[in-house]
Design an enzyme around this catalytic site. Structure first.
Site, PDB file in Angstrom:
ATOM      1  N   LYS A  41       1.035  -1.336  -0.297  1.00  0.00           N
ATOM      2  CA  LYS A  41      -0.505   0.024  -0.127  1.00  0.00           C
ATOM      3  C   LYS A  41       0.879   1.303  -0.111  1.00  0.00           C
ATOM      4  O   LYS A  41       0.258   2.720  -0.730  1.00  0.00           O
ATOM      5  CB  LYS A  41      -0.892  -0.417   0.928  1.00  0.00           C
ATOM      6  CG  LYS A  41      -1.717  -1.581   1.118  1.00  0.00           C
ATOM      7  CD  LYS A  41      -2.632  -0.808   2.923  1.00  0.00           C
ATOM      8  CE  LYS A  41      -3.117  -2.350   2.462  1.00  0.00           C
ATOM      9  NZ  LYS A  41      -2.728  -3.178   4.793  1.00  0.00           N
ATOM     10  N   GLU A  97       8.313   2.897  -6.147  1.00  0.00           N
ATOM     11  CA  GLU A  97       7.863   1.950  -4.558  1.00  0.00           C
ATOM     12  C   GLU A  97       8.183   2.873  -4.350  1.00  0.00           C
ATOM     13  O   GLU A  97       8.146   4.047  -4.281  1.00  0.00           O
ATOM     14  CB  GLU A  97       8.726   1.049  -4.892  1.00  0.00           C
ATOM     15  CG  GLU A  97       8.581  -0.223  -4.317  1.00  0.00           C
ATOM     16  CD  GLU A  97       8.384  -0.489  -3.234  1.00  0.00           C
ATOM     17  OE1 GLU A  97       7.951   0.118  -2.807  1.00  0.00           O
ATOM     18  OE2 GLU A  97       8.732  -2.280  -2.781  1.00  0.00           O
ATOM     19  N   ASP A  98       7.881   2.739  -2.808  1.00  0.00           N
ATOM     20  CA  ASP A  98       8.004   3.500  -1.957  1.00  0.00           C
ATOM     21  C   ASP A  98       8.896   3.555  -0.951  1.00  0.00           C
ATOM     22  O   ASP A  98      10.004   5.435  -1.622  1.00  0.00           O
ATOM     23  CB  ASP A  98       7.056   3.831  -0.479  1.00  0.00           C
ATOM     24  CG  ASP A  98       6.751   1.872  -0.052  1.00  0.00           C
ATOM     25  OD1 ASP A  98       7.679   1.584  -0.318  1.00  0.00           O
ATOM     26  OD2 ASP A  98       6.146   2.176   0.652  1.00  0.00           O
ATOM     27  N   ARG A 163       0.091   6.200   7.297  1.00  0.00           N
ATOM     28  CA  ARG A 163       0.577   5.951   6.077  1.00  0.00           C
ATOM     29  C   ARG A 163      -0.192   7.582   5.827  1.00  0.00           C
ATOM     30  O   ARG A 163       0.727   8.145   4.130  1.00  0.00           O
ATOM     31  CB  ARG A 163      -0.377   5.726   5.140  1.00  0.00           C
ATOM     32  CG  ARG A 163       0.364   4.039   5.689  1.00  0.00           C
ATOM     33  CD  ARG A 163      -0.327   2.944   5.049  1.00  0.00           C
ATOM     34  NE  ARG A 163      -0.551   1.238   5.283  1.00  0.00           N
ATOM     35  CZ  ARG A 163       0.820   1.168   4.836  1.00  0.00           C
ATOM     36  NH1 ARG A 163       1.622   1.630   4.205  1.00  0.00           N
ATOM     37  NH2 ARG A 163       0.741  -0.431   5.015  1.00  0.00           N
TER      38      ARG A 163
HETATM   39  P1  IMP Z   1      13.555  -4.310   1.437  1.00  0.00           P
HETATM   40  O1  IMP Z   1      13.002  -5.760   0.684  1.00  0.00           O
HETATM   41  O2  IMP Z   1      14.343  -4.415   2.622  1.00  0.00           O
HETATM   42  O3  IMP Z   1      14.044  -3.783  -0.344  1.00  0.00           O
HETATM   43  O4  IMP Z   1      11.673  -3.962   1.556  1.00  0.00           O
HETATM   44  C1  IMP Z   1      11.416  -3.036   1.446  1.00  0.00           C
HETATM   45  C2  IMP Z   1      10.436  -2.388   2.103  1.00  0.00           C
HETATM   46  O5  IMP Z   1       9.871  -2.374   3.526  1.00  0.00           O
HETATM   47  C3  IMP Z   1       9.490  -1.573   1.859  1.00  0.00           C
HETATM   48  O6  IMP Z   1       8.685  -1.705   1.214  1.00  0.00           O
HETATM   49  C4  IMP Z   1       8.552  -1.065   2.637  1.00  0.00           C
HETATM   50  O7  IMP Z   1       7.120  -1.383   3.047  1.00  0.00           O
HETATM   51  C5  IMP Z   1       9.853  -1.931   3.913  1.00  0.00           C
HETATM   52  N1  IMP Z   1      10.774  -0.641   4.657  1.00  0.00           N
HETATM   53  C6  IMP Z   1      11.755  -0.250   4.624  1.00  0.00           C
HETATM   54  N2  IMP Z   1      11.870   0.708   5.181  1.00  0.00           N
HETATM   55  C7  IMP Z   1      11.351   1.331   5.635  1.00  0.00           C
HETATM   56  C8  IMP Z   1      10.946   2.063   7.079  1.00  0.00           C
HETATM   57  O8  IMP Z   1      11.779   3.429   6.987  1.00  0.00           O
HETATM   58  N3  IMP Z   1       9.600   2.705   6.877  1.00  0.00           N
HETATM   59  C9  IMP Z   1       8.946   2.347   6.706  1.00  0.00           C
HETATM   60  N4  IMP Z   1       9.047   0.871   5.664  1.00  0.00           N
HETATM   61  C10 IMP Z   1      10.126   0.761   5.666  1.00  0.00           C
HETATM   62 MG    MG Z   2       6.841  -1.129  -0.109  1.00  0.00          MG
END
Ligand code: IMP
Ligand code: MG
Length: 176
Positions: A41, A97-98, A163
């Protein structure tokens, strides 16, 4: 434990940067149509603000994935909770992506999507924490590189909260 949120990137700064990236995307995709994929989301707010500012024709689709593993560390094996409605065959696809953290989720997801034969496949992220990278993933558009801090707002959550904050904030945990 209680938490406080400190403003890190104010709304005006985020929106100004999104406008710049939208301009760049519009130039790069000139004469084409770009198919945006929102990873739910967290990316919803970013995708809306970005899409409004892109001047080439835009189509959109949504998917929801969850990473196997615990809450704080993604395993890199992605389970598709909600798949895309439409095929990617022949489309110029831009994944929105966020945040890219370890890179595990994205590298797995991009691998899955690349097997659906898009014409092109690129990645655009609001935030990137390059220091945290474990799995190499090539990011085509980044709004902000940020330090290794836990951030919320502009779509990003902590335990599903925050969010809706219009800015990106750093979560500060304090003992009661
Ligand atoms: P990755 O596989 O470790 O790159 O995971 C990325 C996902 O982890 C993102 O899409 C977020 O949902 C979550 N995430 C990573 N860092 C943060 C943060 O600082 N705040 C909130 N969500 C995060
Ligand atoms: Mg994400």
């Amino acid at each position: 434990m209680k938490e406080k949120v400190r403003i890190f990137l104010p709304e005006e700064k985020v929106n100004a940067r999104i406008a710049e990236i939208a301009k760049q995307i519009s130039a790069d995709y000139a004469g084409k149509e770009v198919h945006l994929i929102c990873v739910l989301k967290g990316s919803v707010f970013f995708m809306c603000e970005l899409a409004k500012r892109i001047t080439v024709p835009v189509t959109m689709d949504f998917m929801s994935v969850s990473s196997y593993g615990n809450d704080t560390k993604s395993s890199g094996v992605v389970k598709i909770i909600k798949d895309l409605d439409e095929p990617l065959e022949g489309k110029d696809v831009l994944v929105i992506e966020d945040i890219v953290d370890s890179g595990r989720t994205l590298s797995y997801l991009l691998d899955i999507l690349s097997h659906r034969n898009p014409k092109s496949l690129r990645l655009c992220t609001l935030l990137d924490k390059p220091e945290r990278r474990v799995t190499q993933v090539s990011v085509d558009y980044t709004c902000f590189n940020i330090p290794d801090e836990f951030v919320v707002g502009y779509g990003l959550d902590y335990a599903q909260k925050y969010r809706n904050l219009p800015f990106v904030g750093i979560v500060e945990f304090e003992n009661e």
